[in-house]
Design a protein around this motif. Structure first.
Motif, PDB file in Angstrom:
ATOM      1  N   UNK A  68       8.808  -4.391  27.394  1.00  0.00           N
ATOM      2  CA  UNK A  68       9.379  -4.625  26.064  1.00  0.00           C
ATOM      3  C   UNK A  68       8.286  -4.932  25.055  1.00  0.00           C
ATOM      4  N   UNK A  69       7.249  -5.658  25.462  1.00  0.00           N
ATOM      5  CA  UNK A  69       6.187  -5.985  24.512  1.00  0.00           C
ATOM      6  C   UNK A  69       5.452  -4.729  24.050  1.00  0.00           C
ATOM      7  N   UNK A  70       5.285  -3.765  24.964  1.00  0.00           N
ATOM      8  CA  UNK A  70       4.653  -2.507  24.556  1.00  0.00           C
ATOM      9  C   UNK A  70       5.584  -1.675  23.663  1.00  0.00           C
ATOM     10  N   UNK A  71       6.871  -1.689  23.980  1.00  0.00           N
ATOM     11  CA  UNK A  71       7.819  -0.972  23.116  1.00  0.00           C
ATOM     12  C   UNK A  71       7.853  -1.585  21.721  1.00  0.00           C
ATOM     13  N   UNK A  72       7.686  -2.910  21.655  1.00  0.00           N
ATOM     14  CA  UNK A  72       7.677  -3.571  20.351  1.00  0.00           C
ATOM     15  C   UNK A  72       6.479  -3.157  19.499  1.00  0.00           C
ATOM     16  N   UNK A  73       5.400  -2.731  20.164  1.00  0.00           N
ATOM     17  CA  UNK A  73       4.251  -2.207  19.411  1.00  0.00           C
ATOM     18  C   UNK A  73       4.680  -0.974  18.620  1.00  0.00           C
ATOM     19  N   UNK A  74       5.429  -0.097  19.284  1.00  0.00           N
ATOM     20  CA  UNK A  74       5.934   1.102  18.588  1.00  0.00           C
ATOM     21  C   UNK A  74       7.000   0.731  17.569  1.00  0.00           C
ATOM     22  N   UNK A  75       7.840  -0.227  17.947  1.00  0.00           N
ATOM     23  CA  UNK A  75       8.962  -0.586  17.086  1.00  0.00           C
ATOM     24  C   UNK A  75       8.496  -1.211  15.767  1.00  0.00           C
ATOM     25  N   UNK A  76       7.315  -1.813  15.774  1.00  0.00           N
ATOM     26  CA  UNK A  76       6.816  -2.496  14.583  1.00  0.00           C
ATOM     27  C   UNK A  76       6.114  -1.531  13.631  1.00  0.00           C
ATOM     28  N   UNK A  77       6.732  -0.372  13.450  1.00  0.00           N
ATOM     29  CA  UNK A  77       6.185   0.615  12.527  1.00  0.00           C
ATOM     30  C   UNK A  77       7.188   0.907  11.425  1.00  0.00           C
ATOM     31  N   UNK A  78       6.742   1.684  10.484  1.00  0.00           N
ATOM     32  CA  UNK A  78       7.502   1.921   9.265  1.00  0.00           C
ATOM     33  C   UNK A  78       8.736   2.786   9.516  1.00  0.00           C
ATOM     34  N   UNK A  79       9.851   2.398   8.899  1.00  0.00           N
ATOM     35  CA  UNK A  79      11.049   3.223   8.873  1.00  0.00           C
ATOM     36  C   UNK A  79      11.017   4.061   7.594  1.00  0.00           C
ATOM     37  N   UNK A 102      -0.149  14.246  12.427  1.00  0.00           N
ATOM     38  CA  UNK A 102      -0.854  12.965  12.314  1.00  0.00           C
ATOM     39  C   UNK A 102       0.040  11.795  12.727  1.00  0.00           C
ATOM     40  N   UNK A 103       1.338  12.059  12.745  1.00  0.00           N
ATOM     41  CA  UNK A 103       2.277  11.034  13.180  1.00  0.00           C
ATOM     42  C   UNK A 103       3.450  11.709  13.887  1.00  0.00           C
ATOM     43  N   UNK A 104       4.135  10.910  14.663  1.00  0.00           N
ATOM     44  CA  UNK A 104       5.321  11.365  15.385  1.00  0.00           C
ATOM     45  C   UNK A 104       6.516  10.658  14.754  1.00  0.00           C
ATOM     46  N   UNK A 105       7.634  11.364  14.663  1.00  0.00           N
ATOM     47  CA  UNK A 105       8.831  10.770  14.078  1.00  0.00           C
ATOM     48  C   UNK A 105       9.940  10.700  15.128  1.00  0.00           C
ATOM     49  N   UNK A 106      10.465   9.508  15.311  1.00  0.00           N
ATOM     50  CA  UNK A 106      11.644   9.312  16.156  1.00  0.00           C
ATOM     51  C   UNK A 106      12.857   9.314  15.234  1.00  0.00           C
ATOM     52  N   UNK A 107      13.697  10.341  15.342  1.00  0.00           N
ATOM     53  CA  UNK A 107      14.846  10.489  14.459  1.00  0.00           C
ATOM     54  C   UNK A 107      15.931   9.484  14.844  1.00  0.00           C
ATOM     55  N   UNK A 108      16.378   8.706  13.861  1.00  0.00           N
ATOM     56  CA  UNK A 108      17.372   7.663  14.093  1.00  0.00           C
ATOM     57  C   UNK A 108      18.738   8.029  13.528  1.00  0.00           C
ATOM     58  N   UNK A 123      13.941   7.836  10.052  1.00  0.00           N
ATOM     59  CA  UNK A 123      13.097   8.003  11.235  1.00  0.00           C
ATOM     60  C   UNK A 123      12.105   6.851  11.350  1.00  0.00           C
ATOM     61  N   UNK A 124      11.691   6.571  12.591  1.00  0.00           N
ATOM     62  CA  UNK A 124      10.625   5.609  12.861  1.00  0.00           C
ATOM     63  C   UNK A 124       9.312   6.378  12.924  1.00  0.00           C
ATOM     64  N   UNK A 125       8.365   6.019  12.088  1.00  0.00           N
ATOM     65  CA  UNK A 125       7.054   6.680  12.062  1.00  0.00           C
ATOM     66  C   UNK A 125       6.151   6.052  13.120  1.00  0.00           C
ATOM     67  N   UNK A 126       5.590   6.905  14.004  1.00  0.00           N
ATOM     68  CA  UNK A 126       4.680   6.450  15.062  1.00  0.00           C
ATOM     69  C   UNK A 126       3.322   7.094  14.818  1.00  0.00           C
ATOM     70  N   UNK A 127       2.316   6.310  14.367  1.00  0.00           N
ATOM     71  CA  UNK A 127       1.002   6.894  14.100  1.00  0.00           C
ATOM     72  C   UNK A 127       0.409   7.529  15.353  1.00  0.00           C
ATOM     73  N   UNK A 128      -0.268   8.645  15.175  1.00  0.00           N
ATOM     74  CA  UNK A 128      -0.801   9.399  16.307  1.00  0.00           C
ATOM     75  C   UNK A 128      -1.712   8.537  17.186  1.00  0.00           C
TER      76      UNK A 128
END
Length: 739
Positions: free
Chosen positions: A500-511, A528-534, A580-585
């Motif tokens: 969960x702590x590692x997932x929170x690293x991803x979760x703490x990114x810009x919506x 340059x970034x990955x988008x998780x569609x919400x 979407x959740x933006x995940x920097x590359x």
């Protein structure tokens, strides 16, 4: 001067007019076909011998296939109703009641299916025994049947008493008054009158869809704790608005109330993807509340289906006729959850009470509530109802006569006037719809008038409000951020081994919110970034390869491009408002390395990319599902001229490279290239078609286990659609060979 007029009304919909023969044929009848004809001025009001009525077609040519590109192709219920009642072909003493009946034209099996579907659309369940089979007590079933017979003028009449039919094949058949029709090939027909001929092609192109007759624009809807999105206030004749429906938001989840024509178009306009739908509450089986049913099968999970067993049985009778599918298999696409009449059914904190509503087919009005600080917050959805004046005229003390008892009338009236915070009403009028005047003294906080094609009168405006498409009534506002909840649920499913702590690293990114028609990632560009569609829908386009897929909530955009530093193999474009959740590359790469995920991702990469580029798997199917499929796929190679044994397989065979030929007898009827497949009849029905498969050249294929596919509704539905189309081709080839 030409004697045959041909009008292209919309994709898959044409009108053929031959005035000298008193014949006007509607060719194709997708959802809302009557509205399209009205919009184009091909159905207009007129006066004949002092009687107001409408013009319009007097025959319908059916599609050879039940479904095209996910949508029903043959929905003749409303076209036939328009002919019978709005044109007046069945009304006593009407100038258009000349003895000429509406006509259905098409393949024998399609005509038979439409006859049964229209019959069930008129009456629903047709006997006390059918009603009692759903668990209704005998006395109640008798009461329901008496009411049904009153709507039916005392008699359940077969649909073929009201209709003429013509069976079409390769030989010319006379329709009427010297007009002939013949079938040239699948869904292509030729009309001939005297020395003129006209051809009509009802096939949709691979990425075409039946269109809606009205524009809706785009709406950005915030996810609320408990709220109502007003997604339709019209009826089956309103050319400017979707049919009456609502969408409930509860604790961030999305629930539909009914699925009328063009429901996917409405959802797209509201920024809702089909994968976001938790469930549907169903009131009844008329087309303006059910025509979008197949769109809910385009999900990667089984959407929950909530209805009383009475309504579900009525729906099953109608849809099984329409879809040529057995009633026991119809709901395999859904997670069926039965509701009990007249009690509050608890659905994860959202309570719903269905109450029987007088209507020609089995109908429930629906009441919703959830607990809050000052008690319950409530919403009532009253579709379809009938005016109290009509019901009052049907009261009779004769228990054997069609009609209702005084006790039944009193119960309906008291139910109608129950107080709610928000109440949406059918005020369509006539014999089978409601009247706003019945609610002049209603104590509810807010009344919304719906299910009408007419503008509200001043008297109606004093009783209730209107609701423009996309308007939201918030009953309980949210104090939570549901987008982060969605994101965490997706990340847990995608990376179950990550902490969960590692997932929170991803979760703490810009919506981010992307506007409709904006590009998230271009073809040929390194992400340059990955988008998780919400929320919302994203188009994946590779125009040179003919690929156009729709991705919904849960899709990862740009993952492989970002991980490997390679150019994107497609363009990704927002089809509506997308969140979407933006995940920097750089961060995503570190997350993958930290959790030792790279080897698994690479191992499945080529298979997943292949799946994403196919019609069968390219849309909606989520990342974890794609991974499971990729793990199960087996690679096989077949030499040129090798013939597949005629066995009943439990797998789908999908061409990876090379070419297969599908043939009946000595005739090649289909060439299967990369991305094409066969074996759907084995997976769906455990039987083998009348064809054989031969490798036209050295060919590699993937074998994909069928038991995985039948649990993915969107894939199962595409297999069924392909099966239907191929069966029609096989029948045609067999008939040609026999002749």
């Amino acid at each position: 001067m030409t004697k045959i007029g041909k009008f292209r009304v919309a994709d898959g919909l044409y009108l053929i007019e031959i005035p000298e023969a008193n014949l006007c044929v509607q060719c194709g009848c997708p959802a809302d076909s009557v509205k399209h004809l009205m919009k184009r001025g091909l159905i207009i009001p007129r006066e004949k011998n002092g009687v107001t009525c409408e013009t319009g077609p007097n025959a319908v040519l059916l599609s050879d296939v039940l479904v095209q590109n996910g949508s029903f192709a043959n929905l003749a219920e409303f076209p036939v109703l328009q002919m019978l009642y709005r044109q007046g072909m069945i009304l006593p003493k009407h100038p258009n009641n000349t003895g000429v009946k509406p006509m259905l034209i098409g393949l024998a099996e399609q005509v038979a299916a439409q006859i049964e579907y229209i019959y069930r659309g008129n009456y629903g369940l047709v006997s006390e025994e059918e009603i009692m089979a759903t668990g209704v007590p005998e006395a109640t079933a008798r009461e329901m049947m008496r009411l049904k017979l009153r709507f039916a003028f005392g008699k359940i009449s077969p649909a073929d008493e009201l209709l003429e039919t013509r069976i079409v094949d390769s030989e010319p058949v006379e329709i009427r008054n010297g007009v002939f029709i013949r079938r040239l090939r699948l869904n292509v027909f030729e009309f001939r009158y005297e020395n003129e001929t006209v051809t009509v092609d009802l096939n949709l192109a691979p990425h075409e869809s039946y269109s809606a007759p009205y524009p809706l624009g785009f709406h950005h809807i915030r996810r609320e704790y408990f709220a109502v999105i007003h997604s339709g206030e019209g009826d089956g004749w309103n050319v400017n608005r979707p049919c009456m429906s609502s969408i409930l938001m509860f604790q961030g989840k999305i629930y539909l109330i009914d699925a009328g024509p063009n429901v996917l178009y409405s959802l797209t306009a509201l920024g809702i993807g089909v994968n976001e739908i938790e469930g549907i509450f169903h009131t009844h089986a008329h087309d303006d509340h059910i025509a979008g049913f197949t769109m809910l099968m385009r999900s990667d999970h089984r959407i929950r289906y909530y209805a009383t067993p009475l309504v579900r049985a009525s729906v099953a009778r109608k849809l099984s006729a329409l879809m040529a599918i057995s009633e026991k298999n119809l709901f395999d696409y859904f997670d069926v959850r039965d509701l009990a009449f007249d009690v509050w059914n608890d659905i994860d904190g959202l309570e719903v009470k269905p109450v029987f509503s007088p209507h020609p087919v089995e109908t429930s009005i629906l009441m919703f509530r959830t607990l809050w600080e000052d008690g319950y917050r409530t919403y009532a959805h009253f579709a379809d109802i009938v005016s109290l004046d009509v019901l009052k005229a049907w009261i009779t003390d004769d228990d054997a006569a069609p009609g209702i008892s005084q006790t039944c009338f009193d119960r309906v009236r008291d139910t109608y006037l129950t107080k709610f915070h928000i109440k949406k009403l059918d005020v369509g009028g006539g014999m089978i719809h409601g009247d706003a005047n019945d609610f002049g003294a209603d104590p509810s906080d807010k009344i919304i008038l719906s299910h009408t094609s007419a503008e509200l009168t001043n008297e109606q405006k004093e009783i209730g409000s209107g609701a423009p498409f996309g308007m939201v009534d918030v009953l309980i506002p949210t104090s939570q951020d549901y987008l982060h909840t969605y994101a965490l649920d997706f990340l847990k499913a995608y990376f179950p081994s990550a902490s969960i702590c590692d997932l929170n690293i991803l979760l703490n990114n810009e919506l981010l919110t992307f506007n409709p028609q904006s590009i998230l990632l271009r073809d040929g560009v390194i992400a340059d970034e990955i988008y998780l569609i919400l929320t919302g829908n994203v188009e994946r386009i590779q125009s040179k390869m003919g690929i156009h897929n729709i991705l919904s909530a849960g899709a990862l955009i740009g993952e492989i491009s970002a991980l490997d530093g390679v150019a994107s193999s497609g363009t990704y474009r927002a089809a509506n408002f997308v969140q979407a959740l933006r995940l920097p590359r750089s961060l995503y790469i570190q997350f993958v390395k930290r959790n030792s995920l790279y080897a698994d991702i690479k191992r499945l990469q080529s298979k997943r990319e292949f799946l994403q580029e196919t019609w069968l798997f390219g849309e909606v199917v989520s990342y974890p599902t794609q991974n499971n499929l990729a793990k199960s796929m087996r690679f096989c190679v077949y030499a040129a001229n090798e013939v597949f044994p005629r066995e009943v397989y439990s797998d789908i065979f999908m061409v990876r490279e090379g070419r297969l030929e599908r043939y009946v007898g000595d005739r090649v009827i289909e060439s299967l290239r990369p991305g094409h497949f066969f074996g759907e009849e084995c997976v769906l029905f455990s039987k083998r078609g009348g064809y054989r498969i031969r490798a036209a050249e050295d060919t590699s294929v993937y074998r994909i286990p069928g038991d995985m596919l039948i649990n993915i509704p969107v894939v199962r539905w595409k297999l069924f659609e392909t099966y239907q189309k191929r069966m029609e081709i096989e029948v045609t080839v067999g008939l040609d060979a026999a002749s």
